[in-house]
Design an enzyme around this catalytic site. Structure first.
Site, mmCIF file in Angstrom:
data_model
loop_
_atom_site.group_PDB
_atom_site.id
_atom_site.type_symbol
_atom_site.label_atom_id
_atom_site.label_comp_id
_atom_site.label_asym_id
_atom_site.label_seq_id
_atom_site.Cartn_x
_atom_site.Cartn_y
_atom_site.Cartn_z
ATOM 1 N N ARG A 1 -3.502 -7.628 2.915
ATOM 2 C CA ARG A 1 -2.283 -7.631 3.754
ATOM 3 C C ARG A 1 -1.597 -8.969 3.931
ATOM 4 N NH1 ARG A 1 -2.322 -2.417 2.846
ATOM 5 N NH2 ARG A 1 -3.690 -1.180 4.142
ATOM 6 N N ASN B 1 0.346 -4.695 -3.244
ATOM 7 C CA ASN B 1 1.261 -4.057 -2.287
ATOM 8 C C ASN B 1 1.318 -4.811 -0.961
ATOM 9 O OD1 ASN B 1 -1.337 -3.255 -1.554
ATOM 10 N ND2 ASN B 1 -0.693 -1.269 -0.784
ATOM 11 N N LYS C 1 -1.191 -3.390 -11.832
ATOM 12 C CA LYS C 1 -1.441 -2.206 -11.012
ATOM 13 C C LYS C 1 -0.200 -1.333 -11.013
ATOM 14 C CE LYS C 1 -3.504 0.440 -7.962
ATOM 15 N NZ LYS C 1 -3.972 0.044 -6.646
ATOM 16 N N HIS D 1 -2.984 3.750 -9.532
ATOM 17 C CA HIS D 1 -3.155 4.649 -8.386
ATOM 18 C C HIS D 1 -2.634 5.977 -8.914
ATOM 19 C CE1 HIS D 1 -3.042 5.911 -4.059
ATOM 20 N NE2 HIS D 1 -2.278 6.829 -4.631
ATOM 21 N N ASP E 1 -11.433 -0.096 -1.974
ATOM 22 C CA ASP E 1 -10.065 0.244 -1.531
ATOM 23 C C ASP E 1 -9.928 -0.072 -0.032
ATOM 24 O OD1 ASP E 1 -7.437 1.042 -1.566
ATOM 25 O OD2 ASP E 1 -7.872 3.188 -1.646
ATOM 26 N N HIS F 1 -5.624 -0.736 8.670
ATOM 27 C CA HIS F 1 -4.446 -0.511 9.517
ATOM 28 C C HIS F 1 -4.966 -0.581 10.956
ATOM 29 C CE1 HIS F 1 -1.988 0.799 6.103
ATOM 30 N NE2 HIS F 1 -3.000 1.549 5.721
HETATM 31 C C1 NCD Z 1 -3.732 1.718 0.472
HETATM 32 C C2 NCD Z 1 -3.089 0.721 1.443
HETATM 33 O O1 NCD Z 1 -3.010 1.009 2.650
HETATM 34 O O2 NCD Z 1 -2.694 -0.351 0.992
HETATM 35 N N1 NCD Z 1 -3.900 2.953 1.146
HETATM 36 C C3 NCD Z 1 -4.718 3.974 0.828
HETATM 37 O O3 NCD Z 1 -4.627 5.002 1.464
HETATM 38 N N2 NCD Z 1 -5.625 3.869 -0.114
HETATM 39 C C4 NCD Z 1 -2.915 1.856 -0.780
HETATM 40 C C5 NCD Z 1 -3.589 2.600 -1.863
HETATM 41 O O4 NCD Z 1 -4.550 2.142 -2.473
HETATM 42 O O5 NCD Z 1 -3.156 3.705 -2.160
HETATM 43 ZN ZN ZN Z 2 -4.432 3.445 -4.377
HETATM 44 ZN ZN ZN Z 3 -5.817 0.729 -2.825
#
Ligand code: NCD
Ligand code: ZN
Ligand code: ZN
Ligand code: ZN
Length: 432
Positions: free
Chosen positions: A60, A90, A140, A174, A298, A302
């Site tokens: 993040r 991202n 990615k 993804h 992964d 949040h």
């Molecule tokens: C990931 C994120 O929040 O960055 N979220 C998720 O549900 N896995 C993005 C991702 O890997 O799809």
């Molecule tokens: Zn993903």
């Molecule tokens: Zn991810």
């Protein structure tokens, strides 16, 4: 430093030896200890693993540091025995140009407490820039929309990425098909609290996997399918491997240890993309463990506040970087996986797949990044002990047998079971 009486785990088995470390590197593995005066650490009763490589995290930074920043994320990694992380593109702004990649590096290099690599993100129009990108561990491609704005939904744009990207580098996807996701979301939009596994159903990952594998095959490119979650997807990857397509895949702890039944209990704290699946799908992942190249988290933090919103507003993703190893060690105790397999999928294979020099193995001339674990000690996953900034875990409350006791990076102790000592900026960029 000498680590004496270590039981060193690798995919080949367990080696009992004394580990000699000098200037941050392993200089010897010996049955006997000669010479004295050196600092000695007694590892009796513990297993020694190479530092884990988590090839899929979202820290993040920059852009959403209230969820996690690169320092808190890398500290959490170290507390989980992870000494290398691959951070996804991202972040905000999306890492879709060389300039933004370089800027992100500047921001995070001062914060990283463990080693890292950064992914470059595909957009619908940056194929030529992606082709020449320097300093990234791979490309990615988001085939379906998820957290952030990166998305390649146009078939021609997608094909052009596979066509142009260098064949020695990794294209990670993804794999959820955008059109399918859209169609189902439409269908469930009226429902009050739909099940995530129905809104983003198995057919979405199956469709995307089929497309990506087709392209990898056509252009002979190295495809890595992120977060495998269903039996059909698993079968497609297995078939492709059999045909000699250069494809690898990864499974996450949440798809291995949780199912759609947990999703009911967890509500949005069990909402991630792809979703938690049926028990049958989960069983298929375990049955095909041999075909799973990597286990990666992964880690997608949040805040609680964000997760407490209604289903449609709550973001997808769960944290996991510091709970992966305890979960896997517990599974070793339950004989669902061997310690050798754990090391293979979380240390050796990621190092080999991405060509990481000096990583993934405890051997002469390799970096002295390793973890001491106690397979007998039981600990409970509790929010107050977590290092991630988001402060919760979908695995909260689980009592796991197998704990991370001490972690070393370049021969220095960075975690003692309670505290992380690594300073911000002490981690290195493995693709600088
Ligand atoms: C990931 C994120 O929040 O960055 N979220 C998720 O549900 N896995 C993005 C991702 O890997 O799809
Ligand atoms: Zn993903
Ligand atoms: Zn991810
Ligand atoms: Zn920051």
């Amino acid at each position: 430093v000498i680590i004496k009486n270590a039981r060193i785990a690798s995919s080949k088995g367990i080696l009992e030896a004394n580990l000699f470390v000098e200037d941050g590197k392993v200089v010897a593995l010996k049955k006997t200890i000669s010479g004295s005066g050196e600092k000695t650490i007694d590892a009796t009763g513990l297993f020694l693993l190479p530092g884990l490589i988590d090839a899929h995290v979202h820290f993040r930074d920059p852009g959403a540091e209230w969820k996690e920043d690169f320092f808190t994320g890398t500290r959490a990694a170290l507390a989980g025995g992870v000494t290398v992380v691959f951070d996804m593109p991202n972040t905000a702004p999306s890492v879709d140009s060389q300039k933004i990649l370089n800027e992100k590096k500047k921001i995070i290099s001062a914060q990283a407490a463990c080693n890292y690599a950064l992914y470059f993100g595909a957009s619908e129009a940056n194929q030529n820039e992606a082709k020449q990108i320097s300093g990234a561990c791979g490309l990615k491609i988001y085939m379906g929309s998820t957290t952030g704005s990166l998305l390649v939904k146009d078939a021609v744009a997608l094909e052009k990425h596979f066509q142009l990207f260098p064949k020695e580098k990794i294209i990670a996807v993804h794999g959820e098909d955008e059109e399918t996701i859209k169609k189902y979301a439409e269908k469930y939009r009226a429902g009050e609290k739909p099940e995530h596994n129905k809104v983003r159903p198995p057919v979405a990952v199956e469709t995307a996997a089929r497309k990506a594998i087709e392209l990898a095959k056509e252009y002979g490119k190295k495809l890595h399918v992120c977060h495998l979650s269903t039996e059909a997807e698993m079968n497609l990857v297995k078939e492709a491997k059999k045909e000699g397509v250069p494809v690898s895949c990864e499974a996450t702890p949440h798809h291995l240890f949780l199912s759609e039944e947990d999703a009911k209990r967890l509500e949005n704290f069990g909402k991630m993309n792809p979703p938690l699946r049926s028990r049958k799908d989960v069983a298929a992942l375990w049955e095909n463990m041999d075909a799973i190249d990597l286990i990666a988290t992964d880690h997608a933090p949040h805040t609680r506040e964000e997760k407490e919103k209604d289903y449609w507003s709550a973001p997808s993703g769960v944290p996991g970087v510091e709970t992966m190893l305890p979960l896997l060690l517990n599974a070793v105790n339950e004989r669902r996986i061997s310690l050798e397999q754990v090391v293979e999928k979380t240390c050796e294979n990621p190092a080999k797949l991405f060509g990481l020099k000096g990583k993934g193995f405890v051997a002469e001339d390799f970096d002295a990044d390793f973890v001491l674990v106690d397979l007998k000690k039981t600990k409970k996953i509790a929010a107050e002990n977590l290092f991630t900034k988001c402060g919760w875990s979908p695995f909260e409350g689980m009592r796991l047998r197998g704990s991370v006791e001490r972690v070393f990076m370049r021969g220095e102790e960075v975690f003692d079971g309670e505290n992380v000592f690594a300073k911000p900026g002490s981690g290195s960029d493995l693709f600088s």
